[in-house]
Design a protein around this motif. Structure first.
Motif, PDB file in Angstrom:
ATOM      1  N   LEU A  48       0.803  -1.223   0.000  1.00 10.56           N
ATOM      2  CA  LEU A  48       0.000   0.000   0.000  1.00 10.56           C
ATOM      3  C   LEU A  48       0.834   1.271   0.000  1.00 10.56           C
ATOM      4  CD1 LEU A  48      -2.804  -0.978   2.550  1.00 10.56           C
ATOM      5  CD2 LEU A  48      -2.924  -1.019   0.043  1.00 10.56           C
ATOM      6  N   CYS A  49       1.895   1.255   0.784  1.00  9.57           N
ATOM      7  CA  CYS A  49       2.679   2.483   0.964  1.00  9.57           C
ATOM      8  C   CYS A  49       3.447   2.810  -0.311  1.00  9.57           C
ATOM      9  CB  CYS A  49       3.648   2.302   2.132  1.00  9.57           C
ATOM     10  SG  CYS A  49       4.761   3.694   2.326  1.00  9.57           S
ATOM     11  N   LYS A  50       3.382   4.075  -0.701  1.00  6.34           N
ATOM     12  CA  LYS A  50       4.086   4.479  -1.923  1.00  6.34           C
ATOM     13  C   LYS A  50       5.549   4.788  -1.627  1.00  6.34           C
ATOM     14  CE  LYS A  50       0.073   4.950  -4.269  1.00  6.34           C
ATOM     15  NZ  LYS A  50      -0.719   4.168  -3.303  1.00  6.34           N
ATOM     16  N   ASP A  52       8.041   2.990   0.448  1.00  7.66           N
ATOM     17  CA  ASP A  52       8.893   2.002   1.092  1.00  7.66           C
ATOM     18  C   ASP A  52       8.575   1.804   2.584  1.00  7.66           C
ATOM     19  OD1 ASP A  52      10.781   0.078   0.867  1.00  7.66           O
ATOM     20  OD2 ASP A  52      12.509   1.411   1.191  1.00  7.66           O
ATOM     21  N   SER A  53       7.331   1.505   2.906  1.00  4.67           N
ATOM     22  CA  SER A  53       6.886   1.282   4.294  1.00  4.67           C
ATOM     23  C   SER A  53       7.351   2.400   5.220  1.00  4.67           C
ATOM     24  CB  SER A  53       7.386  -0.056   4.835  1.00  4.67           C
ATOM     25  OG  SER A  53       7.125  -1.087   3.934  1.00  4.67           O
ATOM     26  N   CYS A  54       7.029   3.637   4.821  1.00  2.00           N
ATOM     27  CA  CYS A  54       7.593   4.807   5.514  1.00  2.00           C
ATOM     28  C   CYS A  54       7.182   4.907   6.986  1.00  2.00           C
ATOM     29  CB  CYS A  54       7.189   6.074   4.782  1.00  2.00           C
ATOM     30  SG  CYS A  54       5.400   6.387   4.853  1.00  2.00           S
ATOM     31  N   GLY A  55       5.993   4.388   7.317  1.00  2.00           N
ATOM     32  CA  GLY A  55       5.534   4.499   8.709  1.00  2.00           C
ATOM     33  C   GLY A  55       4.817   5.816   8.981  1.00  2.00           C
ATOM     34  N   GLU A  56       4.822   6.714   7.987  1.00  2.00           N
ATOM     35  CA  GLU A  56       4.277   8.061   8.196  1.00  2.00           C
ATOM     36  C   GLU A  56       2.989   8.316   7.408  1.00  2.00           C
ATOM     37  OE1 GLU A  56       5.711  10.218  10.289  1.00  2.00           O
ATOM     38  OE2 GLU A  56       7.307   8.764  10.721  1.00  2.00           O
ATOM     39  N   CYS A  57       2.856   7.698   6.245  1.00  2.00           N
ATOM     40  CA  CYS A  57       1.723   8.013   5.376  1.00  2.00           C
ATOM     41  C   CYS A  57       0.425   7.469   5.974  1.00  2.00           C
ATOM     42  CB  CYS A  57       1.949   7.450   3.974  1.00  2.00           C
ATOM     43  SG  CYS A  57       1.900   5.660   3.910  1.00  2.00           S
ATOM     44  N   SER A  58      -0.704   7.838   5.355  1.00  2.00           N
ATOM     45  CA  SER A  58      -1.997   7.452   5.933  1.00  2.00           C
ATOM     46  C   SER A  58      -2.164   5.925   5.944  1.00  2.00           C
ATOM     47  CB  SER A  58      -3.129   8.105   5.149  1.00  2.00           C
ATOM     48  OG  SER A  58      -3.073   7.676   3.810  1.00  2.00           O
ATOM     49  N   TYR A  59      -1.624   5.219   4.932  1.00  3.02           N
ATOM     50  CA  TYR A  59      -1.733   3.758   4.901  1.00  3.02           C
ATOM     51  C   TYR A  59      -0.952   3.139   6.060  1.00  3.02           C
ATOM     52  CZ  TYR A  59      -3.207   4.428   0.048  1.00  3.02           C
ATOM     53  OH  TYR A  59      -3.867   4.811  -1.087  1.00  3.02           O
ATOM     54  N   CYS A  60       0.304   3.524   6.162  1.00  3.75           N
ATOM     55  CA  CYS A  60       1.168   2.956   7.207  1.00  3.75           C
ATOM     56  C   CYS A  60       0.557   3.199   8.580  1.00  3.75           C
ATOM     57  CB  CYS A  60       2.567   3.570   7.150  1.00  3.75           C
ATOM     58  SG  CYS A  60       3.539   2.975   5.761  1.00  3.75           S
ATOM     59  N   ARG A  61       0.047   4.428   8.781  1.00  4.85           N
ATOM     60  CA  ARG A  61      -0.506   4.758  10.103  1.00  4.85           C
ATOM     61  C   ARG A  61      -1.773   3.960  10.380  1.00  4.85           C
ATOM     62  NH1 ARG A  61       0.590  10.612   9.623  1.00  4.85           N
ATOM     63  NH2 ARG A  61      -1.608  10.753   9.126  1.00  4.85           N
TER      64      ARG A  61
HETATM   65 ZN   LIG Z   1       3.907   4.630   4.263  1.00  6.42          ZN
END
Ligand SMILES: [Zn+2]
Length: 350
Positions: A48-50, A52-61
């Motif tokens: 989902l994350c655009k 690289d599994s950033c942890g910050e975007c709405s998907y990761c959160r």
């Molecule tokens: Zn992300």
């Protein structure tokens, strides 16, 4: 972050994504507490994350907010993630508040129906303990697996694939997570145990006592299991060097299966050290293996394995352990390895 013992399983998944070969149904297997959900979570984040599994975007959160432990406490047919196109399904709490041992057909139907609604974004369904689906539930899922929809991924988690119907298995691609004793996992474990206990424990030994399951090792240390394990291990080592100790085994009572696993671990380590001609950290074990024939260690390992699988039957496990301990207490000076007959009447033939 990808856990060190998930690396190779994740690499397989990564390859599927990169080559655009991600299946419609994926089965993640591995023993209890090996982190099947964590791997699934990592995969979902990667998809989902655009960034690289950033942890910050709405998907990761959104995904991080889904607490699976909390999920298990709720009695609902299915549960929607904080990401609206992700659905979880697992067995419900029954009337007495315990987790039911069964995933029912109405749950799987609700699960498949929700996934069936078209969405522009990727739809993901995750089934915990997929082996708990009853026959009707499995059949209902099979229908959905037989007519896969585009842009839909179903992830099943199960301890082992043999517990699932062959019809379901044939529709899934399987990724397995194995127990680990790697340097990276040991390092992860030392970083994840309490600072104050860090100095007192050898992380390798801790991981061995937890059969190569790092999350279990962390949990064991919180209770007194690891201390008990160390006591069993010490007594086992003493018994092999001093057979008279074999009569002082009260601390094994009620823990026969765990003691057999503990001995299995010791003998496995002994064989490993003997094969690479190395001395290990345990002086007693070094002494034992110098005096013992490798072939005897292999035979004992076979017998322990057999005893462990027999313990699932109605055989008296205390007698099984006693017989193994008689051989173990003589292991350093055995001329001929005895035949252990584990039938209804347990006998030992020297
Ligand atoms: Zn992300």
């Amino acid at each position: 972050m990808i856990l060190p013992w998930h690396q190779s399983a994740f690499l397989e998944l990564r390859k599927m994504i990169d080559q655009n070969h991600l299946p419609h149904a994926l089965l993640i297997t591995g023993v209890e507490k090996i982190g099947k959900f964590e791997l699934a979570e990592q995969l979902i984040q990667t998809l989902l994350c655009k960034n690289d599994s950033c942890g910050e975007c709405s998907y990761c959160r959104a995904i991080k907010k889904d607490n699976p432990r909390e999920l298990l406490d709720h009695s609902t047919l299915i549960r929607r993630s904080h990401y609206p196109n992700l659905i979880y399904c697992c067995s419900e709490l029954n009337e007495s508040g315990a987790l039911s041992k069964e995933i029912r057909v109405d749950q799987v139907r609700a699960f498949c129906e929700s996934l069936g609604k078209t969405a522009e974004e990727l739809q993901i369904g995750l089934i915990f303990y997929a082996n708990q689906m009853n026959m009707n539930a499995a059949n209902s899922l099979l229908k959905t697996l037989e007519e896969p929809r585009d842009n839909t991924l179903i992830i099943l988690l199960a301890h082992n694939s043999s517990a699932l119907p062959a019809t379901i298995l044939s529709r899934c691609q399987t990724v397995h997570i194995s127990p680990t004793y790697s340097e990276e996992s040991v390092k992860w474990l030392s970083q994840n145990i309490d600072k104050t206990t860090q100095d007192d424990f050898d992380a390798i030994q801790l991981l061995e006592s937890a059969h190569g399951i790092p999350f279990k090792a962390v949990e064991d240390l919180q209770g007194d299991y690891f201390f008990q394990y160390l006591n069993w291990q010490n007594l086992l080592l003493e018994i092999a060097l001093n057979p008279s100790k074999a009569t002082e085994t009260e601390i094994f009572d009620g823990n026969e299966l765990q003691v057999l696993s503990c001995l299995q671990q010791l003998v496995t380590e002994g064989i490993r050290l003997k094969t690479i001609k190395h001395e290990g950290a345990q002086l007693e074990l070094n002494k034992i293996i110098t005096k013992t024939a490798t072939s005897h260690l292999f035979k004992l390992l076979d017998d322990i394995g057999r005893a462990i699988s027999m313990s699932q039957t109605t055989v008296n496990i205390k007698l099984l352990l006693d017989n193994i301990l008689i051989v173990w207490s003589h292991i350093t000076h055995l001329k001929k390895y005895p035949i252990i007959i584990n039938s209804q009447d347990l006998r030992l033939y020297f």
